[in-house]
Design a protein around this motif. Sequence first.
Motif, PDB file in Angstrom:
ATOM      1  N   ILE A 244      50.008 107.025 116.576  1.00  0.00           N
ATOM      2  CA  ILE A 244      51.469 107.058 116.491  1.00  0.00           C
ATOM      3  C   ILE A 244      52.061 107.595 117.793  1.00  0.00           C
ATOM      4  CG2 ILE A 244      53.407 108.163 115.301  1.00  0.00           C
ATOM      5  CD1 ILE A 244      51.607 108.104 112.743  1.00  0.00           C
TER       6      ILE A 244
ATOM      7  N   ASP B  40      59.424  97.123 100.672  1.00  0.00           N
ATOM      8  CA  ASP B  40      58.372  97.460  99.713  1.00  0.00           C
ATOM      9  C   ASP B  40      58.631  96.654  98.451  1.00  0.00           C
ATOM     10  OD1 ASP B  40      56.557  98.644  98.041  1.00  0.00           O
ATOM     11  OD2 ASP B  40      57.652 100.535  97.852  1.00  0.00           O
TER      12      ASP B  40
ATOM     13  N   ASP C 198      58.098 102.957  91.138  1.00  0.00           N
ATOM     14  CA  ASP C 198      59.411 102.717  91.723  1.00  0.00           C
ATOM     15  C   ASP C 198      60.174 104.042  91.782  1.00  0.00           C
ATOM     16  OD1 ASP C 198      62.007 102.021  92.267  1.00  0.00           O
ATOM     17  OD2 ASP C 198      62.010 100.264  90.944  1.00  0.00           O
TER      18      ASP C 198
ATOM     19  N   ASP D  80      57.204  96.823  95.472  1.00  0.00           N
ATOM     20  CA  ASP D  80      56.928  97.396  94.157  1.00  0.00           C
ATOM     21  C   ASP D  80      58.129  98.097  93.535  1.00  0.00           C
ATOM     22  OD1 ASP D  80      54.396  96.472  94.002  1.00  0.00           O
ATOM     23  OD2 ASP D  80      53.498  98.213  94.949  1.00  0.00           O
ATOM     24  N   VAL D  81      59.307  97.602  93.772  1.00  0.00           N
ATOM     25  CA  VAL D  81      60.491  98.234  93.191  1.00  0.00           C
ATOM     26  C   VAL D  81      61.350  97.139  92.553  1.00  0.00           C
ATOM     27  CG1 VAL D  81      60.564 100.108  94.869  1.00  0.00           C
ATOM     28  CG2 VAL D  81      61.763  97.998  95.365  1.00  0.00           C
ATOM     29  N   ARG D  82      62.308  97.557  91.764  1.00  0.00           N
ATOM     30  CA  ARG D  82      63.234  96.565  91.213  1.00  0.00           C
ATOM     31  C   ARG D  82      64.395  96.403  92.186  1.00  0.00           C
ATOM     32  NH1 ARG D  82      62.066  99.407  86.905  1.00  0.00           N
ATOM     33  NH2 ARG D  82      63.910 100.676  87.218  1.00  0.00           N
TER      34      ARG D  82
ATOM     35  N   SER E 280      41.714 108.922 111.701  1.00  0.00           N
ATOM     36  CA  SER E 280      41.965 108.064 110.541  1.00  0.00           C
ATOM     37  C   SER E 280      40.728 107.899 109.673  1.00  0.00           C
ATOM     38  CB  SER E 280      42.411 106.676 110.990  1.00  0.00           C
ATOM     39  OG  SER E 280      43.784 106.600 110.947  1.00  0.00           O
TER      40      SER E 280
ATOM     41  N   ARG F  96      41.206  95.075 106.318  1.00  0.00           N
ATOM     42  CA  ARG F  96      42.269  95.969 105.849  1.00  0.00           C
ATOM     43  C   ARG F  96      42.851  96.697 107.032  1.00  0.00           C
ATOM     44  NH1 ARG F  96      40.648  99.107 100.442  1.00  0.00           N
ATOM     45  NH2 ARG F  96      42.400 100.366 101.116  1.00  0.00           N
ATOM     46  N   PRO F  97      44.165  96.656 107.179  1.00  0.00           N
ATOM     47  CA  PRO F  97      44.714  97.355 108.339  1.00  0.00           C
ATOM     48  C   PRO F  97      44.372  98.836 108.257  1.00  0.00           C
ATOM     49  CG  PRO F  97      46.464  96.656 106.840  1.00  0.00           C
ATOM     50  CD  PRO F  97      45.195  96.072 106.327  1.00  0.00           C
ATOM     51  N   ARG F  98      44.045  99.400 109.389  1.00  0.00           N
ATOM     52  CA  ARG F  98      43.679 100.815 109.403  1.00  0.00           C
ATOM     53  C   ARG F  98      44.915 101.668 109.184  1.00  0.00           C
ATOM     54  NH1 ARG F  98      41.415 100.425 115.345  1.00  0.00           N
ATOM     55  NH2 ARG F  98      40.996  98.369 114.483  1.00  0.00           N
ATOM     56  N   TYR F  99      44.687 102.905 108.755  1.00  0.00           N
ATOM     57  CA  TYR F  99      45.797 103.842 108.590  1.00  0.00           C
ATOM     58  C   TYR F  99      46.096 104.418 109.959  1.00  0.00           C
ATOM     59  CZ  TYR F  99      48.602 107.500 106.463  1.00  0.00           C
ATOM     60  OH  TYR F  99      49.641 108.310 106.093  1.00  0.00           O
ATOM     61  N   PRO F 100      47.353 104.362 110.398  1.00  0.00           N
ATOM     62  CA  PRO F 100      47.621 104.854 111.751  1.00  0.00           C
ATOM     63  C   PRO F 100      47.317 106.351 111.873  1.00  0.00           C
ATOM     64  CG  PRO F 100      49.673 104.323 110.593  1.00  0.00           C
ATOM     65  CD  PRO F 100      48.559 103.877 109.719  1.00  0.00           C
ATOM     66  N   SER F 101      46.537 106.717 112.851  1.00  0.00           N
ATOM     67  CA  SER F 101      46.293 108.133 113.100  1.00  0.00           C
ATOM     68  C   SER F 101      47.483 108.674 113.883  1.00  0.00           C
ATOM     69  CB  SER F 101      45.020 108.316 113.907  1.00  0.00           C
ATOM     70  OG  SER F 101      45.203 107.786 115.199  1.00  0.00           O
TER      71      SER F 101
ATOM     72  N   LYS G 237      62.353 100.937 101.085  1.00  0.00           N
ATOM     73  CA  LYS G 237      61.504 101.288 102.212  1.00  0.00           C
ATOM     74  C   LYS G 237      60.966  99.995 102.801  1.00  0.00           C
ATOM     75  CE  LYS G 237      60.904 105.741 102.899  1.00  0.00           C
ATOM     76  NZ  LYS G 237      60.765 106.343 104.242  1.00  0.00           N
ATOM     77  N   PHE G 238      60.905  99.935 104.107  1.00  0.00           N
ATOM     78  CA  PHE G 238      60.436  98.714 104.756  1.00  0.00           C
ATOM     79  C   PHE G 238      59.124  98.949 105.474  1.00  0.00           C
ATOM     80  CE2 PHE G 238      64.805  98.013 103.929  1.00  0.00           C
ATOM     81  CZ  PHE G 238      64.946  96.644 103.751  1.00  0.00           C
ATOM     82  N   ASP G 239      58.365  97.904 105.582  1.00  0.00           N
ATOM     83  CA  ASP G 239      57.094  97.993 106.294  1.00  0.00           C
ATOM     84  C   ASP G 239      56.722  96.590 106.766  1.00  0.00           C
ATOM     85  OD1 ASP G 239      54.815  99.009 107.368  1.00  0.00           O
ATOM     86  OD2 ASP G 239      53.919  99.657 105.479  1.00  0.00           O
TER      87      ASP G 239
ATOM     88  N   MET H  93      43.839 105.920 100.795  1.00  0.00           N
ATOM     89  CA  MET H  93      44.823 105.122 101.534  1.00  0.00           C
ATOM     90  C   MET H  93      46.057 104.760 100.696  1.00  0.00           C
ATOM     91  SD  MET H  93      45.040 103.205 104.542  1.00  0.00           S
ATOM     92  CE  MET H  93      44.088 101.806 105.059  1.00  0.00           C
TER      93      MET H  93
ATOM     94  N   GLN I 119      55.882 105.433 101.525  1.00  0.00           N
ATOM     95  CA  GLN I 119      56.807 104.367 101.162  1.00  0.00           C
ATOM     96  C   GLN I 119      57.713 104.749  99.999  1.00  0.00           C
ATOM     97  OE1 GLN I 119      57.250 101.012 102.260  1.00  0.00           O
ATOM     98  NE2 GLN I 119      56.293 101.874 104.069  1.00  0.00           N
TER      99      GLN I 119
ATOM    100  N   VAL J 153      41.840 113.052 109.764  1.00  0.00           N
ATOM    101  CA  VAL J 153      42.930 112.151 109.380  1.00  0.00           C
ATOM    102  C   VAL J 153      43.839 111.838 110.562  1.00  0.00           C
ATOM    103  CG1 VAL J 153      44.963 111.894 107.925  1.00  0.00           C
ATOM    104  CG2 VAL J 153      42.864 112.868 106.985  1.00  0.00           C
ATOM    105  N   LEU J 154      44.326 112.881 111.229  1.00  0.00           N
ATOM    106  CA  LEU J 154      45.322 112.653 112.274  1.00  0.00           C
ATOM    107  C   LEU J 154      44.694 112.085 113.537  1.00  0.00           C
ATOM    108  CD1 LEU J 154      47.381 115.921 111.910  1.00  0.00           C
ATOM    109  CD2 LEU J 154      47.906 113.678 110.956  1.00  0.00           C
TER     110      LEU J 154
END
Lengths: 250, 676
Positions: free
Chosen positions: A192, A12, B408, A14-16, B385, A183-188, A32-34, B392, B400, B381-382
């Motif tokens: 998952i 991620d 942060d 957005d962190v230092r 989506s 835009r990638p969809r949000y995983p339902s 956090k990784f993605d 989002m 995250q 949602v589940l």
Amino acid sequence: MKIAVCIKRVPDMDVRFKIAPSGLTVDESGLKFDMSDFDGYAVEVAVQITEKLGAGEVTVISLGADNVQETLRKALSIGAHKAVQLKHDAPVSDGYAIATALAAELQGGGYDLVMFGRMAVDTQNRSTGVLTAELLGMPVISAISKLDVENGMVKARRELEGAFELVETSLPAVVTIDEGIARPRYPSLKGIMAAKKKPLEVKPAQLGEQRYVLEKLELPAERAAGRIIGEGKDAVPELVRLLKEEAKVL
Amino acid sequence: MTDSHVVFAIVLAVALGYFSYNVQRLIGYLRIGRLDDSRWGNIPARLWNLIRIGIFQEKIFRDSVAGPMHAAIFWGFCVLGAGTLEAILEGVIPGFSYRDLLIDPAYRFYALNQDLWGALVLAAVGFALFRRLTKRVKRLMGAETHPNDPLLILSWIGALMVTMFLAGAFLYVGYADEPLVRPLTYAVSRAFTWVNPSTARLLAEDFWWAHVLLVLGFLNYLPFSKHLHVVASLPNVFLSNTSGPGQVGVMQPMDLEGDAEVFGAKDVDQLSWKSLMDGFACTECGRCTSVCPANLTGKPLSPRKIMINVRERLEQKAPFLTGDTTYQKGDRDAVMAKSLLDDFITEEELWSCTTCRACVQECPVSLDQLSVILELRRNLVLGESRFPEEVMPAFESMEQRGSPWAFDPGDRGKWADGMNIPTMAEMAERGERPEVLYWVGCAGSFDDRAKKTTVAFAKILQAAEVKFAILGQEEKCNGDPARRMGNEYLYQMLAKDNVETLNKYGVRTVVTACPHCFHQLGNEYPQFGGDYEVVHHSTYIASLLAAGRIPIVEALHAPVRTFTYHDSCYLGRYNGVYEAPRDVIKRALPIVNLVEMERSKDKGLCCGAGGGRMWMEEKTGKRINAERADEAIATGADAIAVACPFCMTMLNDSVTSRDSHVAVYDIAEVVADRLA
Ligand code: SF4
Ligand code: SF4
């Protein structure tokens, strides 16, 4: 239609960051990784193509240690069909070495279209996609913002400074994906759950020669705190003097 | 036994048979719902609900006009039920009368009550009809309602009363020796003294027939009417969990490991059978919709419509699932292809809900409209989506970075820099344990306005010499926004992480200034093995003040300030904390004038932020926070006090946009301002 999407696991942003004691990687604790953003767009586009055709298969490929499996599962959860991990535990920074391993996997896989993000958001090298295309001997269109696949042809749009160009080539081809395309969809949760049952193959990465190595990572120097030299008119001569003599901008 | 007794016995058997067939049919419909075994525990508490909400009509009386009117009809029905039974037994057993069973004063008492309650019911029904026909009572209207049904039912009840009185009156005319136990009926009979006695005796019998036929007809009409509530509401109140037993407003965990085909509910057969029963018990009274902040400000949501839709869809689909061919309407495939979600209830309705619980609080028959909304959201949602796109980033950031805002995580404890506040980790390292853990929450950690509250509360704790610690970087979002938006997967991830952290430090007591954190940690984390004593800062400060532990300056010469306190839904309706924050304001400001808004305490209006609305755009109608701010400003108060960081944001934004000079404070700031 067989599509391969090569994806990378990145922290991620957005962190230092802190640098790990080795000086060669960032300190991963608390990070956090993605999937890298552009790779996410690529997976989404690939899935949309197969959804539209009602046929085809999307394979996602990632090179790295076992933690990339999490990233692969995420791609599977938003609709990719199969995943391949090219296992290599140590960090690799040479895009050419990575491209060699990817090309070895892609070669003979019968893919019509190979997709990459236009760059990984962490290292921002922009090299792996085009190098892989070169090794595969396929045409490549880089940093595209629109994609149509029809009758064995790829039509793509690339954004330029204040203009755009439309490019086309025949399949099989490699494309690297810019933002603005999808835009990638949000995983339902359904996605998952389904992802847990999709095939994920682990193979050793046939890494090419690493022709450059990362020597050292360093954080940029902290910016010095601002200085207040006075208030109102009276401060102007001093400010001008400092701008001339210290900052040397006047 | 005469012919007429035989005829009546047959009529009675048919009527009761048909009624019980229909009741069983409807119970069969409930069986298509999901299992829910949380409805039978703690019988004493349920009986108590039945007595106070059902028999004593506690919630009905929340409306001062309709309350007494309905209570008169309801209690009248209970009393007159005895008379109806007598009339029916008279019909099957020749010569039957309570007169032979009850010794005299008891019989007189019984008969007198029949008479008086009969008149009262008639008056109430007359008033109800008058009200419906001449006054346009807003809450009784709405596209989803069945407006003719109540008119029919009320007239029917009126006819029941009239026939009862006439049957009795002609007895008086027909039989000179009839004991004078029903004075009102007797008075009516004086109008008919011109009828000759033998005709009167026949008329008495005719009206008896009319009365019992109307009774049996009424009974058999109920299953087809919204007045099914006459039968369904008492059992419903008994089985409801909305007024306890147990903590109210708690969402049940989903099994995320299992092989569920459908997540949440897309259609009626995925709702709990109790939600389906709610559909049968809904009276269409509209009390819920009349207090719904979304509905009041022009959004497309009406909690009443949600319940009516549940019943409509159930009655449409269930016959096909239960093989009840008589009631199958339309083409099977067409019916099965539809679903409650989308075909009856739209996505936009569902996302308009702030989960404020006002509807649940108000429903006189203890329905749970909110649980239906939340189950459908889970499916959106589940399963699919589908959610407003602006949500989002909040979902992704919660996953995250452990906060719905993209900050942060390393900066979570930054507000405490220089304040000398230890983290749990630091304390644990020194082998110490705090008296309480101060759970700061995301808003309190990252939102600039809320951070001022955080600092104020920390200063109070320090001034009171409370030994406390924070989690700092180890704290994560409590998950409430995710759960209320239907993202149970994300919620459980966060909740489990937090429980693990809290249990690692053996935390026992937690204090927090955020009602959402308060509700989660205290009431929903036990589902994941987190059992803590969780106190909201309002209660905590109130008790510190009461114990004289907070040194505050005497301010007797300060100007008098007028405050109005805005109730947070998750503190008030979810947790019943109404007095503590008011108490804090009064104690902290000895010269304070506390004025109440019209909608306050359990009738309080939501600020508009709950249920994840904080992260959604509000495009339709008036903004809820504007509605609330206007109400607060109208009290003439010079400051609004809140006890929730989200209420703070919403009201602050709105007051600012209205160029009002009214200030918004958290109760902690009010106290911190007075620290000696
Ligand atoms: S919970 Fe509140 S916003 Fe939601 S339907 Fe009920 S009253 Fe309306
Ligand atoms: S849900 Fe309750 S409050 Fe709302 S209309 Fe039905 S009975 Fe009335």
